[in-house]
Scaffold this motif. Structure first.
Motif, mmCIF file in Angstrom:
data_model
loop_
_atom_site.group_PDB
_atom_site.id
_atom_site.type_symbol
_atom_site.label_atom_id
_atom_site.label_comp_id
_atom_site.label_asym_id
_atom_site.label_seq_id
_atom_site.Cartn_x
_atom_site.Cartn_y
_atom_site.Cartn_z
ATOM 1 N N ARG A 105 0.805 -1.216 0.000
ATOM 2 C CA ARG A 105 0.000 0.000 0.000
ATOM 3 C C ARG A 105 0.843 1.273 0.000
ATOM 4 N N GLY A 106 2.138 1.134 -0.187
ATOM 5 C CA GLY A 106 2.968 2.319 -0.252
ATOM 6 C C GLY A 106 3.303 2.864 1.125
ATOM 7 N N ARG A 140 -4.997 3.985 1.848
ATOM 8 C CA ARG A 140 -3.799 3.447 1.208
ATOM 9 C C ARG A 140 -4.119 2.364 0.177
ATOM 10 N N TYR A 141 -5.124 1.558 0.442
ATOM 11 C CA TYR A 141 -5.561 0.597 -0.579
ATOM 12 C C TYR A 141 -6.093 1.334 -1.806
ATOM 13 N N GLU A 177 -3.315 2.945 -3.874
ATOM 14 C CA GLU A 177 -2.578 1.988 -4.705
ATOM 15 C C GLU A 177 -3.368 1.644 -5.971
ATOM 16 N N ARG A 211 -3.349 4.546 -8.396
ATOM 17 C CA ARG A 211 -2.112 4.679 -9.160
ATOM 18 C C ARG A 211 -2.153 3.809 -10.421
#
Length: 417
Positions: free
Chosen positions: A6-7, A262-263, A266, A269
């Protein structure tokens, strides 16, 4: 999908104003959440099952003694560390974080209210035996945040007391070992430590819910449960202290919000890469929408953490100022987490509705924050009264964390509750 990269973290606790030992506890919680709790979360939710294995992990790594003072063999962690640890736990499994919160709340109550002998005994069992505590205050027909006292009562009997009443939304359900239960002893509100294996305790199978399914927050009846005198904590329980569980509660929903973000980030992106490689490029309508929505989501997270941090640092525990700071944090975090979960679905697109992605579960969990006390609408209502100097009847304490209240002698006393 629970192991999706998730970065970078949104909340980086490396510069948190806590001791090196406490930072290590936060790191341990993060590792457990990613390696153990996250991969199990979908199964607990689908099976409507208590996360037993997660609490075995927490015990094994000393986190169940997080709020036990060092003199009794615990970690002696601060409220701020509790918030950070709980946030990390929630990134893996929010239901575990909520039950963990109730355990830590019971530890706080015992530390503040119990006798030295009671502390030695109860904290000793947590440290040496790994017992799990729940904190039971909610009732079907009483809300202390509306000024109602509990209907659960203690009555004298030979050698101790009898406890009678019903508690609702009891996190842990039958999976805790002991419970800190609030009850009326005459006109005083006190705490009682109750073993949940007593034969006169009845658990209801009434927890099959939209969200936070793993908490197993069933209703519990105490049907003249015998309580030895030494297990009654007779120091009066300040009603303001009841909101102390807000430290962990806010942290749990912040964890939900960060994970959902965060999911979604991702997945966004991946969408953005395809969009920018297309013929329309930056001119594609999805590009602007994704840029602004992701930006808004990121900006919303930090202020919520800062409000919780302010409340966790405010002393003393149980004061009006700290309690009100927690209520304000709960308002901001609860509303933000619910909105964040909704935005995550919009950003991630239709795939977010699939149970192959955790966003669907996180969306459901976030909704629970809107109805857990203190509810956002209640917090906003009371904030308006305090800021305009119209206190609920019987309240004479006027200070509030924002510093805008009038002096006590200048405040009119409202007759309207």
């Amino acid at each position: 999908m629970s192991t999706l990269n998730r970065g970078p973290e949104v909340f980086d606790h490396s510069h948190l104003e806590v001791s090196p030992g406490e930072k290590e506890l936060i790191t341990v919680a993060r590792r457990l959440a990613y390696e153990n709790f996250g991969p199990r979360a979908e199964r607990y939710d689908a099976e409507n099952r208590f996360p037993t294995e997660n609490f075995e992990d927490l015990q094994r790594h000393g986190l169940m003694a997080l709020r036990v003072p060092k003199q009794y063999g615990g970690q002696g962690a601060s409220s701020l560390t509790q918030a950070a640890v709980t946030l990390e736990v929630a990134k893996g499994d929010p239901a575990t974080a909520l039950c963990f919160t109730m355990h830590n709340t019971a530890m706080t109550f015992i530390d503040l209210l119990a006798t030295p002998e009671q502390k030695e005994r109860f904290f000793g069992r947590v440290v040496r035996e790994g017992v799990k505590f729940s904190a039971l205050g909610s009732e079907p027909q009483a809300s202390i945040f509306s000024g109602n006292l509990p209907k659960t009562v203690l009555t004298r009997t030979q050698g101790g007391y009898l406890l009678r009443g019903r508690k609702a939304y009891c996190s842990f359900g039958p999976n805790a070992d002991l419970a800190f239960v609030n009850a009326m002893l005459g006109e005083a509100l006190v705490g009682v430590v109750v073993p949940l294996t007593a034969p006169s305790i009845r658990f209801h199978s009434d927890w099959n819910t939209l969200a936070m399914r793993g908490t197993q927050s069933v209703s519990i009846d105490f049907e003249d449960t015998f309580i030895p005198e030494q297990d009654v904590i007779t120091t009066p329980l300040n009603l303001l202290l009841e909101l102390e569980y807000g430290v962990g509660l806010c942290a749990a929903y912040l964890g939900v919000a960060e994970s959902a973000y965060r999911y979604a980030r991702e997945l966004a992106r991946e969408t953005m890469k395809r969009t920018l490689e297309g013929e329309a490029g930056h001119g594609h309508p999805d590009a602007g929408r994704l840029f602004s929505t992701v930006g808004e989501m990121k900006i919303s997270l930090e202020p919520a953490w800062l409000m919780l941090k302010r409340a966790a640092l405010m002393e003393p525990v149980g004061s009006f100022e700290r309690t009100w700071a927690l209520a304000e944090a709960k308002y901001v975090v609860g509303e933000m987490a619910a909105k964040m979960a909704q935005q995550s679905i919009r950003v991630a697109g239709a795939k977010a509705l699939s149970r192959a992605f955790p966003i669907e579960r996180l969306f459901r969990d976030a909704q629970a924050g809107l109805v857990m006390a203190i509810k956002p609408d209640h917090a906003a209502y009371l904030a308006g009264r305090f800021e305009l100097g119209v206190l609920p009847s019987g309240m004479t304490l006027a200070a509030n964390p924002t510093g805008f209240a009038l002096s006590p002698e200048d405040l009119p006393q409202s007759k309207v509750d």
